[in-house]
Design an enzyme around this catalytic site. Structure first.
Site, short mmCIF file in Angstrom:
data_model
loop_
_atom_site.label_atom_id
_atom_site.label_comp_id
_atom_site.label_asym_id
_atom_site.label_seq_id
_atom_site.Cartn_x
_atom_site.Cartn_y
_atom_site.Cartn_z
N ASP A 106 3.73 -4.32 4.11
CA ASP A 106 5.16 -4.60 4.22
C ASP A 106 5.38 -6.03 4.71
OD1 ASP A 106 4.18 -4.12 6.77
OD2 ASP A 106 5.59 -2.53 7.26
N HIS A 138 0.84 -1.20 0.00
CA HIS A 138 0.00 0.00 0.00
C HIS A 138 0.87 1.25 0.00
CE1 HIS A 138 0.97 0.84 4.18
NE2 HIS A 138 0.71 -0.42 4.47
#
Length: 509
Positions: free
Chosen positions: A396, A98
């Site tokens: 992540d 994102h």
């Protein structure tokens, strides 16, 4: 007598000239041998320059953080879509992290960063597609959504950003990503046409608004025609995108061991501990409370948005904070330095790599199966119903294990809006003498190749499955068979297993 006087005068003048010459030589006003000196200087440059150009620069936590921020005003470059002549692109699969978001944690006794999360094409950073993106998202009810995704907002919409909310920067980052890959794959290779069918596209995301919105921004920049009626967005319940293969006890035990290693590394760092103590004193809170608040997350937001670092709200006057009542760049640099040190120790310890292999396998296996079906189908008249473009929008903690499992740990921690791309290529028919058929795998695999790119950089030959391939051979790309063998067996060598099930259910010491 006159002759003797002249002789004495000549001697005196000669002596004076000798003294003057010696003095000039001693003072380096006259070079002893200009040719020899220039040659000597040339040798010195040859000895020094290679050191300057080949030695890696010293770690710089601030420079690395600028890269992590991934400022969208920078020009986008990448090698996606590039291949030797006569190679045909069959499919592309992309994993994205994102975009830029508001912090997940707040620092005690400080004000939240003042960031507006309502999108506006009149405010920077912007993008030529931003205004159209905003208007199209209002029509999202026409799309098809899995489960709870339909209730998530399709746009960031708070005048003061909420925890974890995607910012306008994050939206622009993925509009740029999508537009960049549209140029690479649609303009150059016609992977999707304006009348693309729903079966050609696969989209999945976790159940967070920031990943959903990032995926939509990416698709809006990428698709030749964004059409809600043809779009289906599927939800992945796990951040590992493990679908029905999430049960893996050994993976969880490796993660537990890795987290304990991280804790030991942090507590042994005396400079980091002194920094936390100083920061806690500045803010007037207990050190353990500050540490638990994970201050680096909020500091990254201040840094990436060019905002002053936070000050204690209890130590400020009407005009300005008291001297020393604010966190500083020096505090931030120490924390980032420790994180970079931890990345190095993590690679050396190897625990994270074991976790990553088991965490990333389900996604990599689905990627391999999709590639194999497309490769097989391309060799038949019927073709295949498989999606030629797949997008996964994650975090992540989704991308980092993928990079590690592929052997790409040295690229560092995934930045905001990072992208990992898998390309499938069909090469030209080779002469029988150049390439022999693999009877076990079938002739369909002979001309199939894979490329792996991370943030536009071709890292195929840095991956664990293609590191030993001769890139100067008759096959300039990495054979797809290497990747299939790696995913189905070879990647488990590090955990002394031959399959995912065996690796997941064996005892971890």
């Amino acid at each position: 007598m006159l002759a003797r006087s002249r002789f004495m005068l000549v001697l005196v003048v000669g002596a004076l000239l000798a003294v003057l010459s010696f003095s000039l030589l001693y003072l380096h006003l006259i070079p002893t041998n200009p040719v020899a000196e220039q040659r000597s200087l040339g040798k010195s440059r040859k000895r020094v320059n290679p050191v300057l150009h080949t030695d890696a620069p010293a770690p710089d936590p601030i420079r690395d953080t600028h890269q992590y921020c991934n400022y969208p005003n920078l020009t986008e470059h990448g090698w996606e879509g590039h291949s030797p002549a006569d190679y045909r692109l069959l499919s592309v699969q992309v994993m994205i992290r994102h975009g830029d978001r508001f912090p997940l944690y707040s620092i005690p006794k400080t004000k939240k960063p003042a960031i507006d999360c309502v999108l506006s094409d009149k405010r920077k950073p912007s993008h030529p597609l931003l205004a159209y993106f905003i208007s199209h998202m209002a029509l999202g009810g026409r799309g098809q959504w899995d489960s709870s995704l339909g209730s998530l907002p399709r746009l960031p919409n708070h005048s003061t950003c909420e925890i974890g909310e995607l910012t306008q920067t994050g939206v622009v980052q993925h509009l740029k990503n999508g537009d960049h890959l549209r140029q690479a794959y649609i303009k150059r290779h016609n992977l999707l046409t304006a009348d693309w069918s729903p079966r050609q596209l696969w989209v999945e995301t976790t159940g967070k608004s920031r990943t959903l919105q990032s995926g939509l921004a990416f698709l809006f920049g990428f698709l030749p025609r964004f059409d809600w009626s043809r779009l289906t967005v599927r939800q992945q319940w796990s951040t590992l995108f493990c679908s029905s293969s999430c049960d893996c006890p050994a993976r969880n035990r490796y993660l537990d061991q890795e987290q304990r290693r991280q804790y030991r590394q942090r507590t042994a760092d005396t400079e980091l501990e002194r920094t936390y103590v100083a920061m806690a004193k500045t803010l007037g809170v207990a050190t353990k409370i500050l540490r638990a608040a994970n201050p680096v997350d909020a500091l990254l937001c201040h840094f990436c948005h060019g905002l002053p670092f936070p000050c204690s709200s209890t130590q400020t006057t009407l005009n300005a904070p008291d001297e020393g009542a604010c966190l500083t760049l020096q505090h931030f640099a120490v924390i980032r330095r420790q994180q970079k040190d931890d990345e190095l120790e993590r690679r050396e310890a190897g625990l994270y790599r074991r976790y990553a292999v088991l965490a990333a396998h389900p996604y990599l296996n689905r990627t391999a199966m999709r590639m194999e079906r497309i490769a097989r189908g391309s060799q038949t008249r019927k073709g295949t119903e498989e999606a030629v473009f797949a997008l996964a929008s994650g975090h992540d903690v989704t991308m980092a294990p993928l990079l590690s499992a592929l052997g790409l740990e040295r690229v560092g921690f995934p930045k905001f809006a990072a992208r990992l791309v898998f390309e499938l290529w069909n090469g030209p028919e080779a002469k029988d003498k150049e390439r022999k058929s693999d009877g076990k795998r079938g002739k369909w695999l002979e001309n199939m190749f894979i490329r792996v790119l991370y943030n536009g950089e071709d890292l195929t030959f840095d991956t664990a499955f293609c590191r030993d391939h001769n890139r100067h051979s008759a096959q300039p790309l990495c054979p797809l068979g290497n990747f299939l063998s790696f995913v189905r067996k070879d990647m488990f060598n590090i955990v002394n297993a031959t399959s995912y099930q065996q690796a997941c259910h064996q005892i971890v010491l």
